[in-house]
Write a protein that holds these residues in place. Sequence first.
Motif, PDB file in Angstrom:
ATOM      1  N   ALA A   1       0.830  -1.206   0.000  1.00 43.74           N
ATOM      2  CA  ALA A   1       0.000   0.000   0.000  1.00 43.74           C
ATOM      3  C   ALA A   1       0.864   1.255   0.000  1.00 43.74           C
ATOM      4  O   ALA A   1       0.548   2.243  -0.687  1.00 43.74           O
ATOM      5  CB  ALA A   1      -0.920  -0.007   1.221  1.00 43.74           C
ATOM      6  N   ILE A   2       1.962   1.230   0.744  1.00 42.16           N
ATOM      7  CA  ILE A   2       2.873   2.380   0.759  1.00 42.16           C
ATOM      8  C   ILE A   2       3.487   2.578  -0.625  1.00 42.16           C
ATOM      9  O   ILE A   2       3.550   3.708  -1.133  1.00 42.16           O
ATOM     10  CB  ILE A   2       3.984   2.174   1.805  1.00 42.16           C
ATOM     11  N   ASP A   3       3.940   1.491  -1.250  1.00 43.22           N
ATOM     12  CA  ASP A   3       4.537   1.593  -2.582  1.00 43.22           C
ATOM     13  C   ASP A   3       3.543   2.143  -3.596  1.00 43.22           C
ATOM     14  O   ASP A   3       3.888   2.990  -4.431  1.00 43.22           O
ATOM     15  CB  ASP A   3       5.032   0.217  -3.034  1.00 43.22           C
ATOM     16  N   LEU A   4       2.295   1.657  -3.542  1.00 43.01           N
ATOM     17  CA  LEU A   4       1.276   2.138  -4.471  1.00 43.01           C
ATOM     18  C   LEU A   4       0.953   3.602  -4.237  1.00 43.01           C
ATOM     19  O   LEU A   4       0.754   4.377  -5.175  1.00 43.01           O
ATOM     20  CB  LEU A   4       0.009   1.287  -4.347  1.00 43.01           C
ATOM     21  N   THR A   5       0.899   4.009  -2.967  1.00 43.57           N
ATOM     22  CA  THR A   5       0.642   5.410  -2.638  1.00 43.57           C
ATOM     23  C   THR A   5       1.751   6.304  -3.157  1.00 43.57           C
ATOM     24  O   THR A   5       1.507   7.369  -3.740  1.00 43.57           O
ATOM     25  CB  THR A   5       0.506   5.581  -1.115  1.00 43.57           C
ATOM     26  N   ASN A   6       2.993   5.873  -2.979  1.00 45.31           N
ATOM     27  CA  ASN A   6       4.127   6.653  -3.472  1.00 45.31           C
ATOM     28  C   ASN A   6       4.109   6.752  -4.994  1.00 45.31           C
ATOM     29  O   ASN A   6       4.370   7.814  -5.565  1.00 45.31           O
ATOM     30  CB  ASN A   6       5.442   6.009  -3.019  1.00 45.31           C
ATOM     31  N   ALA A   7       3.816   5.631  -5.656  1.00 51.25           N
ATOM     32  CA  ALA A   7       3.771   5.635  -7.115  1.00 51.25           C
ATOM     33  C   ALA A   7       2.674   6.562  -7.626  1.00 51.25           C
ATOM     34  O   ALA A   7       2.855   7.283  -8.620  1.00 51.25           O
ATOM     35  CB  ALA A   7       3.543   4.215  -7.628  1.00 51.25           C
ATOM     36  N   SER A   8       1.517   6.566  -6.951  1.00 56.87           N
ATOM     37  CA  SER A   8       0.416   7.435  -7.348  1.00 56.87           C
ATOM     38  C   SER A   8       0.793   8.906  -7.198  1.00 56.87           C
ATOM     39  O   SER A   8       0.517   9.731  -8.075  1.00 56.87           O
ATOM     40  CB  SER A   8      -0.818   7.115  -6.508  1.00 56.87           C
ATOM     41  N   LYS A   9       1.459   9.247  -6.087  1.00 54.06           N
ATOM     42  CA  LYS A   9       1.866  10.634  -5.870  1.00 54.06           C
ATOM     43  C   LYS A   9       2.905  11.067  -6.901  1.00 54.06           C
ATOM     44  O   LYS A   9       2.875  12.189  -7.411  1.00 54.06           O
ATOM     45  CB  LYS A   9       2.427  10.786  -4.454  1.00 54.06           C
ATOM     46  N   LYS A  10       3.841  10.170  -7.230  1.00 51.53           N
ATOM     47  CA  LYS A  10       4.858  10.491  -8.234  1.00 51.53           C
ATOM     48  C   LYS A  10       4.208  10.751  -9.592  1.00 51.53           C
ATOM     49  O   LYS A  10       4.587  11.682 -10.313  1.00 51.53           O
ATOM     50  CB  LYS A  10       5.855   9.340  -8.338  1.00 51.53           C
ATOM     51  N   ALA A  11       3.237   9.923  -9.948  1.00 52.46           N
ATOM     52  CA  ALA A  11       2.570  10.080 -11.236  1.00 52.46           C
ATOM     53  C   ALA A  11       1.826  11.416 -11.310  1.00 52.46           C
ATOM     54  O   ALA A  11       1.891  12.121 -12.320  1.00 52.46           O
ATOM     55  CB  ALA A  11       1.609   8.917 -11.474  1.00 52.46           C
TER      56      ALA A  11
ATOM     57  N   TYR B   1       1.501   5.840  10.266  1.00 50.70           N
ATOM     58  CA  TYR B   1       0.295   5.080   9.929  1.00 50.70           C
ATOM     59  C   TYR B   1      -0.886   6.015   9.691  1.00 50.70           C
ATOM     60  O   TYR B   1      -1.724   5.758   8.830  1.00 50.70           O
ATOM     61  CB  TYR B   1      -0.043   4.109  11.061  1.00 50.70           C
ATOM     62  N   GLY B   2      -0.955   7.086  10.473  1.00 50.63           N
ATOM     63  CA  GLY B   2      -2.037   8.045  10.294  1.00 50.63           C
ATOM     64  C   GLY B   2      -1.999   8.697   8.930  1.00 50.63           C
ATOM     65  O   GLY B   2      -3.037   8.892   8.277  1.00 50.63           O
ATOM     66  N   ASP B   3      -0.793   9.052   8.458  1.00 54.99           N
ATOM     67  CA  ASP B   3      -0.651   9.662   7.138  1.00 54.99           C
ATOM     68  C   ASP B   3      -1.079   8.689   6.038  1.00 54.99           C
ATOM     69  O   ASP B   3      -1.763   9.077   5.083  1.00 54.99           O
ATOM     70  CB  ASP B   3       0.798  10.086   6.910  1.00 54.99           C
ATOM     71  N   LEU B   4      -0.649   7.433   6.171  1.00 56.90           N
ATOM     72  CA  LEU B   4      -1.005   6.437   5.164  1.00 56.90           C
ATOM     73  C   LEU B   4      -2.514   6.214   5.124  1.00 56.90           C
ATOM     74  O   LEU B   4      -3.117   6.177   4.046  1.00 56.90           O
ATOM     75  CB  LEU B   4      -0.283   5.120   5.461  1.00 56.90           C
ATOM     76  N   ALA B   5      -3.135   6.068   6.303  1.00 52.57           N
ATOM     77  CA  ALA B   5      -4.590   5.867   6.358  1.00 52.57           C
ATOM     78  C   ALA B   5      -5.332   7.081   5.808  1.00 52.57           C
ATOM     79  O   ALA B   5      -6.366   6.940   5.141  1.00 52.57           O
ATOM     80  CB  ALA B   5      -5.017   5.586   7.797  1.00 52.57           C
TER      81      ALA B   5
END
Length: 371
Positions: free
Chosen positions: A66-76, A117-121
Amino acid sequence: MAMLKRNVQSKVSSWTAFVTFFKSLFGAGLLALPNAFGKVGLVLGAIMFTLVGIACVFSCYLLITAIDLTNASKKAKESIKRTESGLDVIPLEEKSSLVQQAEHAQSTQPAEMPETYGDLAEQLLGHKMGSIVRWTIIVLSFLFTTGFVIVIIENISSVLKSIDHSSFLGFEFHQIWSRHTIGFFLIIPIIIVIQIPLLGDMYFVSALALAVYIVGVMGSSVLAVVWGGNSTMAQDDLDKMWDFRWNGVPTFIGTAVYALEGISLALPTYRSMENPSDANKVVCGALTLYMLITTVFAVVAYAGGLGGDPITTTFNDNTQQDLCDVVTDCIEPNALRIILQIALSVALLLTIPVMLYPATEMLEMCFANAS
């Protein structure tokens, strides 16, 4: 007001991250596992504990994914914004070169990852769920730490009672050092150890605590089994060890989950690593190794008489209570029990800064944002 955020630029090797996370898993709950196995039987306990371990490993894998996907989405999204805002007025022959440079920079620079964890959620589920996750982890971290302190106080008090023939100024040691007094004096070392600001700086403390725990706590327990402190229980109730006792399943699940109290360090461990691509290997590998070690320890300890339903006592009101609900209550001889209790107290004290890290990190960020 100065920002209270930790310096996240301090990164550690995969090995350092592994040791720190691995030690965070060894806490007070592990010593109750042999008795939990006695509640459900050896076979059913091994099966259920394996399932709990698989669920935890899979959960950590999903977390890191989930962290990797979130980072990839923000980069895109950031790449699209830069392209739309800056490249429309550039000649066509220059656009291709600039896009290639931007893509190369994005691929070589580390992704900006959620800090807690709060930021990710919050990024995945919205602001309200982010707040709920944040404060749930903060409360649970402090509750687990409180449990550590209680266990430390109980063990130190037991050690002092075992030497109650000694005295000072006419007072016996266990009379001078009541639980309240022990708790008061624990404040100083706890304040000292929680001053470690970064996860990378906790490597030495974690390595020391891990060595003390494995050698002093688990080693003493295995020695007690070898010396046969309670071997008669294992022989008399050998048949019961293989029973499937379904009525003990709720107790076993609660104990098994409590034995994994350090799992909340998964995200901070990921963020602290020089090479985040190794995070799955580090976190999931540490969890798998921990499950193997604790399963073997719990089975050996239970089979050796260091836990289980058969050891009970009846009081005047006809109530019964386990005398071996934790390993420390079953160890014989007394000198070995004292070694185990001192080692356990030291190991748990050194684990407190690691256990509190996710909570203190989120609290610091809350205070910084509020200012």
